[in-house]
Motif scaffolding. Sequence first.
Motif, PDB file in Angstrom:
ATOM      1  N   UNK A   1       0.858  -1.227   0.082  1.00 20.09           N
ATOM      2  CA  UNK A   1      -0.096  -0.060  -0.027  1.00 20.09           C
ATOM      3  C   UNK A   1       0.871   1.224   0.005  1.00 20.09           C
ATOM      4  N   UNK A   2       2.078   1.155   0.395  1.00 22.85           N
ATOM      5  CA  UNK A   2       2.856   2.168   0.436  1.00 22.85           C
ATOM      6  C   UNK A   2       3.750   2.526  -1.311  1.00 22.85           C
ATOM      7  N   UNK A   3       3.740   1.472  -1.860  1.00 19.94           N
ATOM      8  CA  UNK A   3       4.339   1.804  -3.235  1.00 19.94           C
ATOM      9  C   UNK A   3       3.591   2.878  -4.218  1.00 19.94           C
ATOM     10  N   UNK A   4       2.256   2.764  -4.130  1.00 17.43           N
ATOM     11  CA  UNK A   4       1.611   3.751  -4.865  1.00 17.43           C
ATOM     12  C   UNK A   4       1.876   5.320  -4.487  1.00 17.43           C
ATOM     13  N   UNK A   5       2.205   5.457  -3.239  1.00 13.08           N
ATOM     14  CA  UNK A   5       2.394   6.600  -2.820  1.00 13.08           C
ATOM     15  C   UNK A   5       3.786   7.603  -3.091  1.00 13.08           C
ATOM     16  N   UNK A   6       4.428   6.461  -3.694  1.00 15.60           N
ATOM     17  CA  UNK A   6       5.959   7.018  -3.963  1.00 15.60           C
ATOM     18  C   UNK A   6       5.886   7.666  -5.357  1.00 15.60           C
ATOM     19  N   UNK A   7       6.542   8.846  -5.448  1.00 15.60           N
ATOM     20  CA  UNK A   7       6.473   9.663  -6.672  1.00 15.60           C
ATOM     21  C   UNK A   7       7.601   8.881  -7.538  1.00 15.60           C
ATOM     22  N   UNK A   8       6.799   8.714  -9.063  1.00 20.23           N
ATOM     23  CA  UNK A   8       8.090   8.038  -9.902  1.00 20.23           C
ATOM     24  C   UNK A   8       9.120   9.029 -10.251  1.00 20.23           C
ATOM     25  N   UNK A   9       9.099  10.093 -10.401  1.00 23.13           N
ATOM     26  CA  UNK A   9      10.050  11.162 -10.658  1.00 23.13           C
ATOM     27  C   UNK A   9      11.313  11.051  -9.653  1.00 23.13           C
ATOM     28  N   UNK A  10      10.722  10.964  -8.330  1.00 20.78           N
ATOM     29  CA  UNK A  10      11.510  11.030  -7.318  1.00 20.78           C
ATOM     30  C   UNK A  10      12.269   9.787  -7.275  1.00 20.78           C
ATOM     31  N   UNK A  11      11.580   8.623  -7.402  1.00 15.52           N
ATOM     32  CA  UNK A  11      12.178   7.399  -7.313  1.00 15.52           C
ATOM     33  C   UNK A  11      12.883   6.763  -8.437  1.00 15.52           C
ATOM     34  N   UNK A  12      13.080   7.653  -9.324  1.00 14.57           N
ATOM     35  CA  UNK A  12      13.461   7.153 -11.018  1.00 14.57           C
ATOM     36  C   UNK A  12      14.991   6.618 -10.862  1.00 14.57           C
ATOM     37  N   UNK A  13      15.694   6.881 -10.099  1.00 10.96           N
ATOM     38  CA  UNK A  13      17.306   6.560 -10.010  1.00 10.96           C
ATOM     39  C   UNK A  13      17.360   5.251  -8.946  1.00 10.96           C
ATOM     40  N   UNK A  14      16.135   4.998  -8.535  1.00 13.27           N
ATOM     41  CA  UNK A  14      16.171   3.766  -7.295  1.00 13.27           C
ATOM     42  C   UNK A  14      16.189   2.320  -8.101  1.00 13.27           C
ATOM     43  N   UNK A  15      17.162   2.204  -9.033  1.00 13.05           N
ATOM     44  CA  UNK A  15      16.953   1.054  -9.999  1.00 13.05           C
ATOM     45  C   UNK A  15      16.600  -0.338  -9.434  1.00 13.05           C
ATOM     46  N   UNK A  16      17.117  -0.630  -7.985  1.00 12.06           N
ATOM     47  CA  UNK A  16      16.907  -2.051  -7.619  1.00 12.06           C
ATOM     48  C   UNK A  16      15.648  -2.097  -6.909  1.00 12.06           C
ATOM     49  N   UNK A  17      14.665  -0.652  -6.545  1.00 11.61           N
ATOM     50  CA  UNK A  17      13.520  -0.954  -6.013  1.00 11.61           C
ATOM     51  C   UNK A  17      13.309  -0.856  -4.662  1.00 11.61           C
ATOM     52  N   UNK A  18      12.412  -0.991  -4.198  1.00 14.25           N
ATOM     53  CA  UNK A  18      11.843  -0.917  -2.602  1.00 14.25           C
ATOM     54  C   UNK A  18      11.596  -2.257  -2.107  1.00 14.25           C
ATOM     55  N   UNK A  19      12.110  -2.820  -1.117  1.00 12.79           N
ATOM     56  CA  UNK A  19      12.110  -3.984  -0.637  1.00 12.79           C
ATOM     57  C   UNK A  19      11.541  -4.209   0.777  1.00 12.79           C
ATOM     58  N   UNK A  20      10.992  -5.307   1.319  1.00 20.85           N
ATOM     59  CA  UNK A  20      11.204  -5.786   2.619  1.00 20.85           C
ATOM     60  C   UNK A  20      12.380  -6.503   2.624  1.00 20.85           C
ATOM     61  N   UNK A  21      13.013  -6.496   3.678  1.00 20.52           N
ATOM     62  CA  UNK A  21      14.078  -7.361   3.939  1.00 20.52           C
ATOM     63  C   UNK A  21      13.876  -8.802   3.763  1.00 20.52           C
ATOM     64  N   UNK A  22      14.941  -9.893   3.088  1.00 21.49           N
ATOM     65  CA  UNK A  22      14.649 -11.370   3.258  1.00 21.49           C
ATOM     66  C   UNK A  22      15.108 -11.937   4.581  1.00 21.49           C
ATOM     67  N   UNK A  23      15.666 -11.104   5.236  1.00 20.64           N
ATOM     68  CA  UNK A  23      16.221 -11.603   6.610  1.00 20.64           C
ATOM     69  C   UNK A  23      15.010 -11.564   7.815  1.00 20.64           C
ATOM     70  N   UNK A  24      15.195 -12.561   8.450  1.00 25.42           N
ATOM     71  CA  UNK A  24      14.231 -12.623   9.787  1.00 25.42           C
ATOM     72  C   UNK A  24      14.270 -11.363  10.557  1.00 25.42           C
ATOM     73  N   UNK A  25      13.123 -10.549  10.787  1.00 25.72           N
ATOM     74  CA  UNK A  25      13.241  -9.476  11.348  1.00 25.72           C
ATOM     75  C   UNK A  25      13.531  -9.703  12.981  1.00 25.72           C
ATOM     76  N   UNK A  26      13.500 -10.983  13.364  1.00 25.95           N
ATOM     77  CA  UNK A  26      13.611 -11.189  14.944  1.00 25.95           C
ATOM     78  C   UNK A  26      15.206 -11.769  15.123  1.00 25.95           C
ATOM     79  N   UNK A  27      16.036 -11.884  13.988  1.00 23.49           N
ATOM     80  CA  UNK A  27      17.108 -12.264  14.074  1.00 23.49           C
ATOM     81  C   UNK A  27      18.242 -11.310  13.469  1.00 23.49           C
ATOM     82  N   UNK A  28      17.771 -10.438  12.617  1.00 15.90           N
ATOM     83  CA  UNK A  28      18.611  -9.762  11.691  1.00 15.90           C
ATOM     84  C   UNK A  28      19.852  -9.078  12.630  1.00 15.90           C
TER      85      UNK A  28
END
Length: 315
Positions: free
Chosen positions: A273-300
Amino acid sequence: MIDTILAVDLGGTKLLIGEVTQSGEILSQVKASSDVTSQRVAINAIKKAVQIYLKTAVRKGNIIGIGIGMVGRMDTEKGIWYEIHPELADEINVRREFSEFTEIPVFIANDVYCATLAELLLGFGTDTKSFVYMNIGTGIAGRIVDKGKVMVGNHFDSGEIGHMVVDMNSNWKCICGRKGCVEPISSGLGMHNQAVRFKDEFPDTIILFVEGQRVGARELMDGYEKQDELSKKVINQSLKGLATLIMNMVRVSDPEAIILGGGVMSSGWMLERLEPLLDKKTMRFVKKGVHVTNLDSSTIALKGSAMLGFKNVKE
Protein backbone atom coordinates in the motif's frame (compact mmCIF):
# COMPACT_ATOMS: atom_id res chain seq x y z
CA MET A 1 36.26 -26.40 14.16
CA ILE A 2 34.49 -23.52 12.40
CA ASP A 3 35.11 -19.97 13.59
CA THR A 4 32.11 -18.29 15.23
CA ILE A 5 31.19 -15.01 16.88
CA LEU A 6 29.29 -14.96 20.15
CA ALA A 7 26.62 -12.46 19.09
CA VAL A 8 24.42 -10.41 21.43
CA ASP A 9 21.29 -8.43 20.53
CA LEU A 10 19.98 -6.21 23.31
CA GLY A 11 16.37 -5.20 22.75
CA GLY A 12 13.87 -3.32 24.86
CA THR A 13 12.26 -6.51 26.18
CA LYS A 14 14.59 -9.34 25.20
CA LEU A 15 18.26 -10.25 25.16
CA LEU A 16 19.39 -12.71 22.49
CA ILE A 17 22.76 -14.42 22.59
CA GLY A 18 24.13 -17.09 20.30
CA GLU A 19 26.98 -18.41 18.22
CA VAL A 20 26.83 -17.36 14.58
CA THR A 21 29.01 -18.33 11.60
CA GLN A 22 30.39 -15.93 9.01
CA SER A 23 27.72 -17.12 6.58
CA GLY A 24 25.04 -16.02 9.06
CA GLU A 25 24.03 -19.44 10.32
CA ILE A 26 22.87 -19.33 13.94
CA LEU A 27 24.30 -22.47 15.60
CA SER A 28 22.80 -21.76 19.01
CA GLN A 29 20.46 -19.17 20.46
CA VAL A 30 19.45 -18.31 24.02
CA LYS A 31 16.81 -15.75 24.95
CA ALA A 32 16.55 -13.87 28.23
CA SER A 33 14.59 -10.89 29.46
CA SER A 34 16.27 -7.50 29.24
CA ASP A 35 16.16 -4.33 31.29
CA VAL A 36 17.18 -1.05 29.66
CA THR A 37 16.19 1.28 32.46
CA SER A 38 19.84 2.29 32.54
CA GLN A 39 23.03 1.46 30.68
CA ARG A 40 24.61 0.00 33.81
CA VAL A 41 21.70 -2.38 34.39
CA ALA A 42 21.72 -3.39 30.73
CA ILE A 43 25.47 -3.98 30.47
CA ASN A 44 25.51 -6.00 33.69
CA ALA A 45 22.81 -8.26 32.24
CA ILE A 46 24.82 -8.74 29.05
CA LYS A 47 28.00 -9.52 31.00
CA LYS A 48 26.16 -12.08 33.10
CA ALA A 49 24.62 -13.76 30.02
CA VAL A 50 27.97 -13.93 28.23
CA GLN A 51 29.74 -15.28 31.32
CA ILE A 52 27.13 -18.01 31.75
CA TYR A 53 27.39 -18.98 28.09
CA LEU A 54 31.18 -19.13 28.11
CA LYS A 55 31.22 -21.20 31.32
CA THR A 56 28.30 -23.59 30.81
CA ALA A 57 27.22 -23.83 27.17
CA VAL A 58 28.56 -26.43 24.78
CA ARG A 59 30.41 -24.32 22.25
CA LYS A 60 29.41 -24.95 18.67
CA GLY A 61 32.55 -23.45 17.17
CA ASN A 62 35.78 -21.62 17.88
CA ILE A 63 34.59 -18.30 19.30
CA ILE A 64 36.99 -15.66 17.93
CA GLY A 65 35.09 -12.57 19.05
CA ILE A 66 32.03 -11.15 20.78
CA GLY A 67 29.75 -8.77 18.88
CA ILE A 68 27.14 -6.76 20.77
CA GLY A 69 24.33 -4.74 19.22
CA MET A 70 22.60 -2.23 21.50
CA VAL A 71 20.34 0.76 21.26
CA GLY A 72 21.96 4.16 21.49
CA ARG A 73 25.18 5.93 20.57
CA MET A 74 28.53 4.19 20.78
CA ASP A 75 32.07 4.19 19.42
CA THR A 76 32.88 0.79 17.93
CA GLU A 77 36.60 1.53 17.57
CA LYS A 78 37.04 2.46 21.25
CA GLY A 79 34.37 0.12 22.60
CA ILE A 80 32.56 2.91 24.46
CA TRP A 81 28.79 3.08 24.94
CA TYR A 82 27.91 6.75 25.41
CA GLU A 83 24.15 6.80 25.84
CA ILE A 84 20.83 5.09 25.26
CA HIS A 85 19.37 8.52 24.51
CA PRO A 86 20.41 12.07 25.49
CA GLU A 87 18.46 11.99 28.78
CA LEU A 88 19.88 8.59 29.73
CA ALA A 89 23.65 8.82 29.31
CA ASP A 90 26.31 6.97 31.31
CA GLU A 91 29.59 6.53 29.46
CA ILE A 92 30.72 2.90 29.80
CA ASN A 93 33.91 1.39 28.38
CA VAL A 94 32.36 -1.95 27.45
CA ARG A 95 35.56 -3.39 26.01
CA ARG A 96 37.48 -2.73 29.24
CA GLU A 97 34.78 -4.29 31.40
CA PHE A 98 34.61 -7.45 29.31
CA SER A 99 38.40 -7.80 29.38
CA GLU A 100 38.08 -8.45 33.13
CA PHE A 101 36.69 -11.94 32.55
CA THR A 102 37.48 -12.91 28.95
CA GLU A 103 40.39 -12.54 26.56
CA ILE A 104 38.04 -12.72 23.57
CA PRO A 105 37.91 -9.36 21.71
CA VAL A 106 34.62 -7.47 22.13
CA PHE A 107 33.02 -5.13 19.60
CA ILE A 108 29.90 -3.00 20.08
CA ALA A 109 27.64 -1.06 17.72
CA ASN A 110 24.17 0.40 17.48
CA ASP A 111 21.53 -2.27 16.87
CA VAL A 112 20.28 -0.70 13.62
CA TYR A 113 23.86 -0.39 12.40
CA CYS A 114 24.19 -4.14 13.07
CA ALA A 115 20.97 -4.90 11.19
CA THR A 116 22.23 -2.80 8.27
CA LEU A 117 25.54 -4.66 8.31
CA ALA A 118 23.63 -7.95 8.14
CA GLU A 119 21.68 -6.60 5.17
CA LEU A 120 24.91 -5.53 3.48
CA LEU A 121 26.76 -8.81 3.98
CA LEU A 122 23.95 -11.37 4.00
CA GLY A 123 20.92 -9.74 2.38
CA PHE A 124 20.31 -7.30 -0.47
CA GLY A 125 23.89 -6.09 -0.15
CA THR A 126 24.86 -9.07 -2.27
CA ASP A 127 23.04 -7.31 -5.15
CA THR A 128 23.85 -3.64 -4.46
CA LYS A 129 26.29 -1.74 -2.26
CA SER A 130 24.20 1.44 -2.38
CA PHE A 131 21.00 1.35 -0.34
CA VAL A 132 19.15 2.77 2.62
CA TYR A 133 18.07 0.35 5.33
CA MET A 134 15.06 1.49 7.36
CA ASN A 135 13.90 -0.29 10.49
CA ILE A 136 10.20 0.37 11.08
CA GLY A 137 9.33 -1.21 14.40
CA THR A 138 8.50 0.18 17.82
CA GLY A 139 10.52 3.19 16.68
CA ILE A 140 12.08 4.22 13.37
CA ALA A 141 15.78 4.37 12.55
CA GLY A 142 18.00 3.53 9.61
CA ARG A 143 21.38 3.71 7.96
CA ILE A 144 22.71 4.86 4.60
CA VAL A 145 25.05 2.45 2.81
CA ASP A 146 27.22 4.06 0.13
CA LYS A 147 29.72 2.06 -1.91
CA GLY A 148 29.60 -0.70 0.68
CA LYS A 149 30.24 1.53 3.69
CA VAL A 150 27.66 2.08 6.43
CA MET A 151 27.46 5.74 7.43
CA VAL A 152 28.11 6.26 11.15
CA GLY A 153 28.46 10.02 11.60
CA ASN A 154 30.99 12.24 13.32
CA HIS A 155 29.42 11.69 16.75
CA PHE A 156 28.16 8.13 16.06
CA ASP A 157 24.62 9.49 15.83
CA SER A 158 23.83 8.92 12.15
CA GLY A 159 20.58 7.26 11.14
CA GLU A 160 18.03 8.86 13.49
CA ILE A 161 15.63 9.16 10.58
CA GLY A 162 12.61 8.75 12.84
CA HIS A 163 13.10 12.42 13.70
CA MET A 164 12.79 13.63 10.14
CA VAL A 165 9.79 15.97 9.89
CA VAL A 166 7.16 14.74 7.44
CA ASP A 167 4.17 16.87 8.49
CA MET A 168 4.76 20.61 8.88
CA ASN A 169 1.17 21.12 10.11
CA SER A 170 1.29 18.57 12.90
CA ASN A 171 0.85 19.60 16.52
CA TRP A 172 1.95 16.15 17.73
CA LYS A 173 5.19 16.64 19.66
CA CYS A 174 7.99 14.12 19.31
CA ILE A 175 10.33 13.09 22.15
CA CYS A 176 13.10 14.95 20.29
CA GLY A 177 11.26 18.22 20.91
CA ARG A 178 10.04 18.91 17.38
CA LYS A 179 6.59 18.47 15.87
CA GLY A 180 5.68 16.45 12.81
CA CYS A 181 8.41 13.78 13.06
CA VAL A 182 7.70 10.50 11.30
CA GLU A 183 8.30 8.24 14.32
CA PRO A 184 5.26 9.41 16.35
CA ILE A 185 3.12 8.96 13.22
CA SER A 186 4.36 5.84 11.46
CA SER A 187 6.17 3.57 13.94
CA GLY A 188 4.47 0.71 15.76
CA LEU A 189 4.31 2.69 18.99
CA GLY A 190 3.35 5.80 17.06
CA MET A 191 0.39 4.09 15.43
CA HIS A 192 -0.78 2.86 18.84
CA ASN A 193 -0.61 6.39 20.21
CA GLN A 194 -2.44 7.77 17.19
CA ALA A 195 -5.18 5.14 17.60
CA VAL A 196 -5.62 6.20 21.23
CA ARG A 197 -5.59 9.84 20.17
CA PHE A 198 -8.40 9.41 17.64
CA LYS A 199 -10.51 6.65 19.23
CA ASP A 200 -13.18 9.00 20.59
CA GLU A 201 -13.86 10.18 17.03
CA PHE A 202 -14.76 6.60 16.06
CA PRO A 203 -17.04 5.14 18.76
CA ASP A 204 -17.97 2.21 16.48
CA THR A 205 -14.38 1.06 15.92
CA ILE A 206 -13.69 -2.68 16.12
CA ILE A 207 -10.29 -2.00 17.70
CA LEU A 208 -10.21 -3.08 21.33
CA PHE A 209 -8.38 -0.85 23.80
CA VAL A 210 -7.09 -2.65 26.89
CA GLU A 211 -5.45 -0.71 29.69
CA GLY A 212 -1.71 -1.31 29.72
CA GLN A 213 -1.67 -3.06 26.34
CA ARG A 214 -0.55 -1.69 23.00
CA VAL A 215 -2.70 -1.80 19.89
CA GLY A 216 -0.54 -3.78 17.49
CA ALA A 217 0.22 -2.79 13.91
CA ARG A 218 -1.18 -6.15 12.75
CA GLU A 219 -4.43 -5.42 14.57
CA LEU A 220 -4.72 -2.09 12.75
CA MET A 221 -3.94 -3.75 9.41
CA ASP A 222 -6.69 -6.28 10.03
CA GLY A 223 -9.06 -3.45 10.95
CA TYR A 224 -8.12 -1.66 7.74
CA GLU A 225 -9.05 -4.76 5.73
CA LYS A 226 -12.42 -4.81 7.49
CA GLN A 227 -13.03 -1.15 6.59
CA ASP A 228 -12.73 0.05 10.18
CA GLU A 229 -12.52 3.84 9.89
CA LEU A 230 -10.19 4.35 12.85
CA SER A 231 -7.77 1.76 11.49
CA LYS A 232 -7.91 3.35 8.04
CA LYS A 233 -7.17 6.81 9.45
CA VAL A 234 -4.18 5.60 11.47
CA ILE A 235 -2.77 3.37 8.71
CA ASN A 236 -3.23 5.96 5.95
CA GLN A 237 -1.51 8.57 8.10
CA SER A 238 1.35 6.16 8.74
CA LEU A 239 1.70 5.28 5.06
CA LYS A 240 1.82 8.94 4.07
CA GLY A 241 4.53 9.58 6.63
CA LEU A 242 6.60 6.59 5.51
CA ALA A 243 6.27 7.52 1.84
CA THR A 244 7.48 11.05 2.61
CA LEU A 245 10.37 9.66 4.66
CA ILE A 246 11.45 7.29 1.88
CA MET A 247 11.35 9.99 -0.77
CA ASN A 248 13.26 12.40 1.49
CA MET A 249 15.95 9.77 2.04
CA VAL A 250 16.14 9.10 -1.69
CA ARG A 251 16.72 12.79 -2.35
CA VAL A 252 19.37 12.95 0.38
CA SER A 253 21.38 9.82 -0.42
CA ASP A 254 20.66 8.79 -4.05
CA PRO A 255 20.56 5.02 -3.36
CA GLU A 256 19.98 2.12 -5.73
CA ALA A 257 17.53 0.48 -3.32
CA ILE A 258 15.44 1.02 -0.21
CA ILE A 259 15.32 -1.95 2.16
CA LEU A 260 12.62 -2.02 4.84
CA GLY A 261 12.93 -4.02 8.03
CA GLY A 262 11.28 -4.16 11.43
CA GLY A 263 8.09 -5.74 12.67
CA VAL A 264 5.72 -3.22 11.06
CA MET A 265 7.05 -4.06 7.58
CA SER A 266 7.68 -7.79 7.99
CA SER A 267 4.54 -9.13 6.29
CA GLY A 268 4.80 -6.97 3.15
CA TRP A 269 1.25 -5.68 3.72
CA MET A 270 2.40 -2.11 4.34
CA LEU A 271 4.77 -2.07 1.37
CA GLU A 272 1.99 -3.10 -1.01
CA ARG A 273 0.00 0.00 0.00
CA LEU A 274 3.06 2.21 0.31
CA GLU A 275 4.44 1.84 -3.20
CA PRO A 276 1.58 3.74 -4.98
CA LEU A 277 2.41 6.77 -2.80
CA LEU A 278 6.01 6.98 -4.04
CA ASP A 279 6.44 9.57 -6.79
CA LYS A 280 7.96 8.02 -9.92
CA LYS A 281 10.14 11.03 -10.69
CA THR A 282 11.58 11.05 -7.19
CA MET A 283 12.19 7.30 -7.32
CA ARG A 284 13.53 7.15 -10.88
CA PHE A 285 17.13 6.38 -9.91
CA VAL A 286 16.19 3.74 -7.33
CA LYS A 287 16.86 1.08 -9.95
CA LYS A 288 16.90 -1.85 -7.56
CA GLY A 289 13.53 -0.93 -6.08
CA VAL A 290 11.93 -0.88 -2.64
CA HIS A 291 11.90 -4.19 -0.77
CA VAL A 292 11.14 -5.76 2.57
CA THR A 293 14.28 -7.45 3.85
CA ASN A 294 14.59 -11.18 3.21
CA LEU A 295 16.26 -11.58 6.60
CA ASP A 296 14.18 -12.59 9.61
CA SER A 297 13.31 -9.44 11.59
CA SER A 298 13.68 -11.36 14.87
CA THR A 299 17.31 -12.33 14.21
CA ILE A 300 18.67 -9.75 11.75
CA ALA A 301 20.31 -7.70 14.52
CA LEU A 302 21.80 -10.84 16.10
CA LYS A 303 23.32 -11.82 12.76
CA GLY A 304 24.49 -8.25 12.29
CA SER A 305 26.23 -8.34 15.67
CA ALA A 306 28.06 -11.42 14.46
CA MET A 307 29.01 -9.70 11.20
CA LEU A 308 30.33 -6.80 13.30
CA GLY A 309 32.58 -9.24 15.13
CA PHE A 310 33.86 -10.94 12.00
CA LYS A 311 34.44 -7.60 10.27
CA ASN A 312 36.58 -6.23 13.09
CA VAL A 313 38.43 -9.42 14.01
CA LYS A 314 39.51 -9.85 10.39
CA GLU A 315 40.73 -6.25 10.04
